[in-house]
Structure formats: structure tokens, C-alpha cells
Design a protein around this motif. Structure first.
Motif, PDB file in Angstrom:
ATOM      1  N   LEU A  63       0.229 -16.561  -7.007  1.00 46.47           N
ATOM      2  CA  LEU A  63       0.673 -17.702  -5.998  1.00 46.47           C
ATOM      3  C   LEU A  63      -0.627 -18.068  -5.150  1.00 46.47           C
ATOM      4  CD1 LEU A  63       3.902 -16.068  -4.692  1.00 46.47           C
ATOM      5  CD2 LEU A  63       3.524 -18.022  -6.092  1.00 46.47           C
ATOM      6  N   ALA A  64      -1.646 -18.603  -5.991  1.00 46.30           N
ATOM      7  CA  ALA A  64      -2.873 -18.784  -5.186  1.00 46.30           C
ATOM      8  C   ALA A  64      -2.903 -19.911  -4.174  1.00 46.30           C
ATOM      9  CB  ALA A  64      -3.782 -19.212  -6.503  1.00 46.30           C
ATOM     10  N   SER A  65      -1.955 -20.931  -4.368  1.00 44.28           N
ATOM     11  CA  SER A  65      -1.858 -21.898  -3.253  1.00 44.28           C
ATOM     12  C   SER A  65      -1.260 -21.618  -2.084  1.00 44.28           C
ATOM     13  CB  SER A  65      -0.934 -22.974  -4.032  1.00 44.28           C
ATOM     14  OG  SER A  65       0.405 -22.550  -4.252  1.00 44.28           O
ATOM     15  N   VAL A  66      -0.454 -20.389  -1.921  1.00 43.87           N
ATOM     16  CA  VAL A  66       0.099 -19.695  -0.658  1.00 43.87           C
ATOM     17  C   VAL A  66      -1.012 -19.241   0.317  1.00 43.87           C
ATOM     18  CG1 VAL A  66       1.631 -18.406   0.297  1.00 43.87           C
ATOM     19  CG2 VAL A  66       2.081 -19.474  -2.133  1.00 43.87           C
ATOM     20  N   PRO A  67      -1.076 -19.654   1.393  1.00 44.92           N
ATOM     21  CA  PRO A  67      -2.010 -19.276   2.314  1.00 44.92           C
ATOM     22  C   PRO A  67      -1.541 -17.785   3.053  1.00 44.92           C
ATOM     23  CG  PRO A  67      -0.693 -20.788   3.527  1.00 44.92           C
ATOM     24  CD  PRO A  67      -0.008 -20.919   2.014  1.00 44.92           C
ATOM     25  N   GLY A  68      -2.760 -17.029   3.478  1.00 49.63           N
ATOM     26  CA  GLY A  68      -2.224 -15.514   3.876  1.00 49.63           C
ATOM     27  C   GLY A  68      -3.421 -14.564   3.239  1.00 49.63           C
ATOM     28  N   ILE A  69      -3.263 -13.354   3.963  1.00 47.87           N
ATOM     29  CA  ILE A  69      -4.169 -12.109   3.424  1.00 47.87           C
ATOM     30  C   ILE A  69      -3.321 -11.729   2.301  1.00 47.87           C
ATOM     31  CG2 ILE A  69      -4.925  -9.988   3.961  1.00 47.87           C
ATOM     32  CD1 ILE A  69      -6.319 -12.465   5.636  1.00 47.87           C
ATOM     33  N   LYS A  70      -4.113 -11.437   0.940  1.00 45.30           N
ATOM     34  CA  LYS A  70      -3.628 -11.028  -0.088  1.00 45.30           C
ATOM     35  C   LYS A  70      -3.632  -9.789  -0.424  1.00 45.30           C
ATOM     36  CE  LYS A  70      -4.373 -15.488  -2.211  1.00 45.30           C
ATOM     37  NZ  LYS A  70      -4.784 -16.381  -3.374  1.00 45.30           N
ATOM     38  N   LEU A  71      -2.601  -9.117  -0.670  1.00 43.58           N
ATOM     39  CA  LEU A  71      -2.478  -7.571  -1.035  1.00 43.58           C
ATOM     40  C   LEU A  71      -1.793  -7.293  -2.269  1.00 43.58           C
ATOM     41  CD1 LEU A  71      -0.834  -6.311   2.574  1.00 43.58           C
ATOM     42  CD2 LEU A  71      -3.242  -6.538   1.846  1.00 43.58           C
ATOM     43  N   LEU A  72      -2.569  -6.241  -2.999  1.00 41.03           N
ATOM     44  CA  LEU A  72      -1.944  -6.050  -4.489  1.00 41.03           C
ATOM     45  C   LEU A  72      -1.689  -4.765  -4.506  1.00 41.03           C
ATOM     46  CD1 LEU A  72      -1.828  -6.691  -7.496  1.00 41.03           C
ATOM     47  CD2 LEU A  72      -4.148  -5.685  -7.692  1.00 41.03           C
ATOM     48  N   ILE A  73      -0.192  -4.568  -5.072  1.00 39.40           N
ATOM     49  CA  ILE A  73       0.312  -3.054  -5.258  1.00 39.40           C
ATOM     50  C   ILE A  73       0.516  -3.117  -6.861  1.00 39.40           C
ATOM     51  CG2 ILE A  73       1.245  -2.905  -2.872  1.00 39.40           C
ATOM     52  CD1 ILE A  73       3.958  -3.916  -3.713  1.00 39.40           C
ATOM     53  N   VAL A  74       0.414  -1.860  -7.333  1.00 36.20           N
ATOM     54  CA  VAL A  74       0.366  -1.764  -8.782  1.00 36.20           C
ATOM     55  C   VAL A  74       1.151  -0.314  -8.986  1.00 36.20           C
ATOM     56  CG1 VAL A  74      -0.877  -1.585 -10.962  1.00 36.20           C
ATOM     57  CG2 VAL A  74      -1.769  -2.776  -9.113  1.00 36.20           C
ATOM     58  N   ASP A  75       2.404  -0.486  -9.609  1.00 35.61           N
ATOM     59  CA  ASP A  75       3.030   0.628 -10.171  1.00 35.61           C
ATOM     60  C   ASP A  75       3.785   0.338 -11.102  1.00 35.61           C
ATOM     61  OD1 ASP A  75       5.238   2.841  -9.807  1.00 35.61           O
ATOM     62  OD2 ASP A  75       4.286   3.090  -8.022  1.00 35.61           O
ATOM     63  N   ASP A  76       4.321   1.052 -12.106  1.00 35.63           N
ATOM     64  CA  ASP A  76       4.971   0.875 -13.061  1.00 35.63           C
ATOM     65  C   ASP A  76       6.359   1.002 -12.874  1.00 35.63           C
ATOM     66  OD1 ASP A  76       4.596   3.783 -12.723  1.00 35.63           O
ATOM     67  OD2 ASP A  76       5.523   4.025 -14.776  1.00 35.63           O
ATOM     68  N   LEU A  77       6.635   1.611 -11.827  1.00 41.30           N
ATOM     69  CA  LEU A  77       8.395   1.411 -11.595  1.00 41.30           C
ATOM     70  C   LEU A  77       8.790   0.497 -10.670  1.00 41.30           C
ATOM     71  CD1 LEU A  77       8.661   5.325 -11.056  1.00 41.30           C
ATOM     72  CD2 LEU A  77       9.038   4.039 -12.975  1.00 41.30           C
ATOM     73  N   PRO A  78       9.875  -0.275 -10.947  1.00 40.23           N
ATOM     74  CA  PRO A  78       9.892  -1.551 -10.113  1.00 40.23           C
ATOM     75  C   PRO A  78      10.384  -1.050  -8.598  1.00 40.23           C
ATOM     76  CG  PRO A  78      10.971  -1.777 -12.395  1.00 40.23           C
ATOM     77  CD  PRO A  78      10.391  -0.392 -12.122  1.00 40.23           C
ATOM     78  N   GLU A  79      11.500   0.065  -8.314  1.00 35.42           N
ATOM     79  CA  GLU A  79      11.821   0.508  -7.259  1.00 35.42           C
ATOM     80  C   GLU A  79      10.706   0.839  -6.302  1.00 35.42           C
ATOM     81  OE1 GLU A  79      12.145   3.920 -10.241  1.00 35.42           O
ATOM     82  OE2 GLU A  79      12.296   1.609 -10.288  1.00 35.42           O
ATOM     83  N   ASN A  80       9.805   1.520  -6.861  1.00 36.99           N
ATOM     84  CA  ASN A  80       8.335   1.715  -6.205  1.00 36.99           C
ATOM     85  C   ASN A  80       7.883   0.486  -5.514  1.00 36.99           C
ATOM     86  OD1 ASN A  80       9.033   4.476  -6.533  1.00 36.99           O
ATOM     87  ND2 ASN A  80       7.285   4.865  -7.956  1.00 36.99           N
TER      88      ASN A  80
END
Length: 400
Positions: free
Chosen positions: A9-26
Motif C-alpha cells: 500500500l505504497a500510496s497510503v501515508p503513515g509510518i510503515k512497519l513490517l511483520i513477518v510470520d508464517d502463521l496467520p494467527e501470529n
């Protein structure tokens, strides 16, 4: 502010955070913990998906699960540290393994800034993320301020350049004024001294009717030259102060052109460039006859000066709404890169052989044309002379 995982969502303003996990619930749980209105949380369920997001976005923080299939968190971190674009992104590792496996040591070895253990302490996670978000905001603000400072410096440099140019133009202008006024004044002074010597010797032969007539004509030419220079300077001052006045009325332009060409016949004879007029009688326009005469005299003076001793043509054409006056010479012409420059103040398109005046004539002429709601344009091909066309309205414009 949460978004579906793996969706950029490159066009959305705000501070961008990335979370990486193979489990959807996590992913859902962690996203819920750190989400706020000033943030965009991107979710990736694999290292490959995370890399795709990292290449597209600028993240303030990456939170990586250690244990993932295909590419674990440590491998992803090593790839991030090996790429210039992602090298400086802070990394926080999350693991469900016990501390005895020494994952923290391996995480710090790969460049992590912190290490979290599951089950997560919600307050601690939020506190750590808040720190990195605040740091990113400070960095962004500093970047913005630096950009603003650079822009201000560029504007300041441009202002300094313009000021230096203005000062140089002022100095050049004063030099030109001194030179242009000195010539007629010196001529008048020499003539005066010569006459004084002749009167002192009682040499009355030097003051016969023919000699006096020539003296008066020479004096008149020098005086007119000085008056023209002074009038040009006055007009430029009026133009720049917005006080240039146009006293328009219905004018017989055909008759006006006849008078101008007749008045300049002697100047044309001296320049060996005869002036011909092609103007149907009775054409009238809405203009200031004094100012139009000033424009045409300027154009004819230039045509005689640069016309290479060849004929000059003045033509008048009328349409229902406009009158077009064209002055054409057959001189060397005006180079394409000079055709705009010659209408600027203090610019002269003369050659080494022909270069005089203050360079104000065409600038004033165009300003006078525009003050009439008209135009003054030039067309020229090198070696084939120049054609200046003055467009004026035929009727008074009424306010809307």
C-alpha cells in the motif's frame, strides 16, 4: 491501521512497519498489538514475500519470526543487511524457542536491535515499537527540514545571482548612459569652443547663412539624441512603476504612418535606405498616436541602422478587429536565439560595426504595444532581414 498481509500500500501515508510470520494467527495478533492511526502495518507470511515488500517500501521497523519454513528470520535478516536499500532498517526478532537455544546471540550477530520471546508482553512490544516509530518520525522531520534548508539555500543562491546580475546591469547601464550622452555633449562642446575661437578672431565668414544652417542642424541632431536617451530612461521608470500612461483615441493610422515616413525621409537618405509605405487610406484604430509613433520610429530607426543600406518597407493591413503595421528591412537578420533577447531591457543585437543606444528601444516598444492590448513580434531568417509586426485593436475595448 491494519491491512491484509502481502498487500503493498505504497500510496497510503503513515509510518510503515513490517511483520513477518508464517502463521496467520501470529500476524493478526502482532498487528493488533502494534497498530495505531499513524502507522501502516504490512504483513508477510514468508521471507520471499517480505523481500518483495522491502523492495517496494521504506520501513521504520521489521519484526521477524525466527522459525519459518524455506527462509527463516536469520536468513532474511542477512539478506536485508547485504542490500543497501534495506541495510539500515531496524530488526526485532520474535521466537517461541527457549532462551537456552541462544537465539538471541545469533539474532544480534545478524544485526538485530532487539529480541522478543513468546508469549509476547503486550506493553513491552508496544513500548519498543513506539520508540522506533518516534525515531522514524524524527528522521523524517529532519529529512524534511534538510530538504527545506537545501531549497532555501537554492533560492538564496538564485536571489544572490539575480542581485549580482541586477548590479551588473545597473553598472553596464550607467556606463552606456555615460557613453551615449558623452558623444553628443562632446560634439556640442567642440562646436561651441570652435565658434568661440572664431568669434574671438572676428571671423564672421564662419557664420554665413549656409554655415549657420549646418550648425543649427548639427546641434539639433545632438540635442534630439540626448532627449531620446533621457525619454527612454523616463519611460523605463514609468513601465517598472506601473505608471506608463496610454491616452487612446480614434486615430487615422494611415495618415499617421505617412507623416512618420515623411519625417524620417532625411534619416533614410543619410542611411541610403529608402523607406516605402504601403498603406490604404482611411484606416483608423483605437490607440495613442504619440506612443504608436514612438514604436514605429523605433522600428524604422533600427531598420535603417541594421538594414545594410537596402530598402525598408512599411505596410498597413486592417481586419475587422485589428490593424497590423509591419516594418521590414533586408539586412543581415536576427539570429533565432536573439529574437527573444532583443525585447529585454539593455539588450542590443548589433554587430561590432553597428552597436549604439541603450538597448531600451524594443523593450519600450513592446511594453507600449501591450499597454494598447496589442502585441509586437519579430520574424527573421539569418541573411534575409527582419520583419517586426505591431498589432493594435481597431476599437476601444469595453469592460465586461
Amino acid at each position: 491501521m491494519n491491512h491484509p498481509r502481502d498487500v503493498p500500500l505504497a500510496s497510503v501515508p503513515g509510518i510503515k512497519l513490517l511483520i513477518v510470520d508464517d502463521l496467520p494467527e501470529n500476524l493478526l495478533a502482532l498487528s493488533t498489538i502494534i497498530a495505531q492511526e499513524d502507522r501502516i502495518v504490512y504483513q508477510a507470511s514468508s521471507g520471499e514475500a517480505a523481500l518483495a515488500l522491502l523492495l517496494e517500501h521504506e520501513f521504520a521497523l521489521a519484526i521477524l519470526d525466527v522459525m519459518m519454513p524455506d527462509m527463516d528470520g536469520f536468513e532474511l535478516a542477512e539478506l536485508m543487511r547485504g542490500t543497501e536499500r534495506t541495510r539500515h532498517i531496524p530488526i526485532v526478532f520474535v521466537t517461541a524457542a527457549g532462551k537456552e537455544l541462544n537465539h538471541a546471540f545469533q539474532g544480534y550477530e545478524t544485526g538485530a536491535v532487539d529480541f522478543l520471546y513468546k508469549p509476547l508482553d503486550i506493553v513491552a512490544v508496544q513500548s519498543k515499537v513506539n520508540v522506533f516509530v518516534a525515531l522514524r518520525k524524527q528522521q523524517d522531520e529532519m529529512t524534511r527540514q534538510m530538504a527545506a534548508l537545501e531549497q532555501s539555500q537554492k533560492e538564496l543562491q538564485a536571489t544572490r545571482t539575480e542581485l549580482r546580475h541586477a548590479l551588473q546591469m545597473r553598472d553596464d547601464f550607467m556606463s552606456m548612459v555615460a557613453h551615449e550622452l558623452r558623444t553628443p555633449l562632446n560634439t556640442l562642446l567642440l562646436e561651441n569652443q570652435l565658434r568661440g575661437i572664431q568669434l574671438g578672431r572676428a571671423s564672421t565668414d564662419a557664420f554665413g547663412p549656409e554655415q549657420l544652417q549646418r550648425m543649427v542642424a548639427r546641434d539639433a541632431r545632438q540635442i534630439r539624441s540626448m532627449i531620446r536617451l533621457i525619454q527612454d530612461m523616463v519611460d523605463v521608470s514609468r513601465i517598472r512603476s506601473g505608471k506608463l500612461s496610454i491616452r487612446a483615441a480614434v486615430v487615422d493610422v494611415s495618415l499617421l504612418l505617412q507623416q512618420i515616413v515623411s519625417d524620417m525621409a532625411h534619416q533614410a537618405e543619410v542611411a541610403e535606405s529608402p523607406i516605402s509605405l504601403q498603406a490604404p487610406g482611411g484606416i483608423r484604430g483605437w490607440c495613442d498616436d504619440f506612443r504608436v509613433e514612438q514604436i514605429i520610429v523605433n522600428l524604422l530607426t533600427n531598420a535603417l541602422r541594421y538594414g545594410g543600406q537596402k530598402p525598408v518597407t512599411v505596410s498597413l493591413v486592417a481586419t475587422p478587429t485589428q490593424i497590423l503595421i509591419t516594418v521590414r528591412d533586408q539586412g543581415a537578420g536576427i539570429a533565432a536565439n536573439d529574437q527573444k533577447r532583443i525585447f529585454a531591457p539593455y539588450e542590443r543585437a548589433g554587430t561590432n560595426a553597428v552597436r549604439d543606444g541603450l538597448g531600451l528601444g524594443l523593450y519600450i516598444a513592446r511594453q507600449l504595444a501591450e499597454a494598447h492590448d496589442g502585441t509586437l513580434e519579430v520574424e527573421s531568417v539569418a541573411g534575409d532581414g527582419a520583419r517586426f509586426t505591431l498589432m493594435l485593436p481597431r476599437e476601444e475595448k469595453t469592460a465586461v
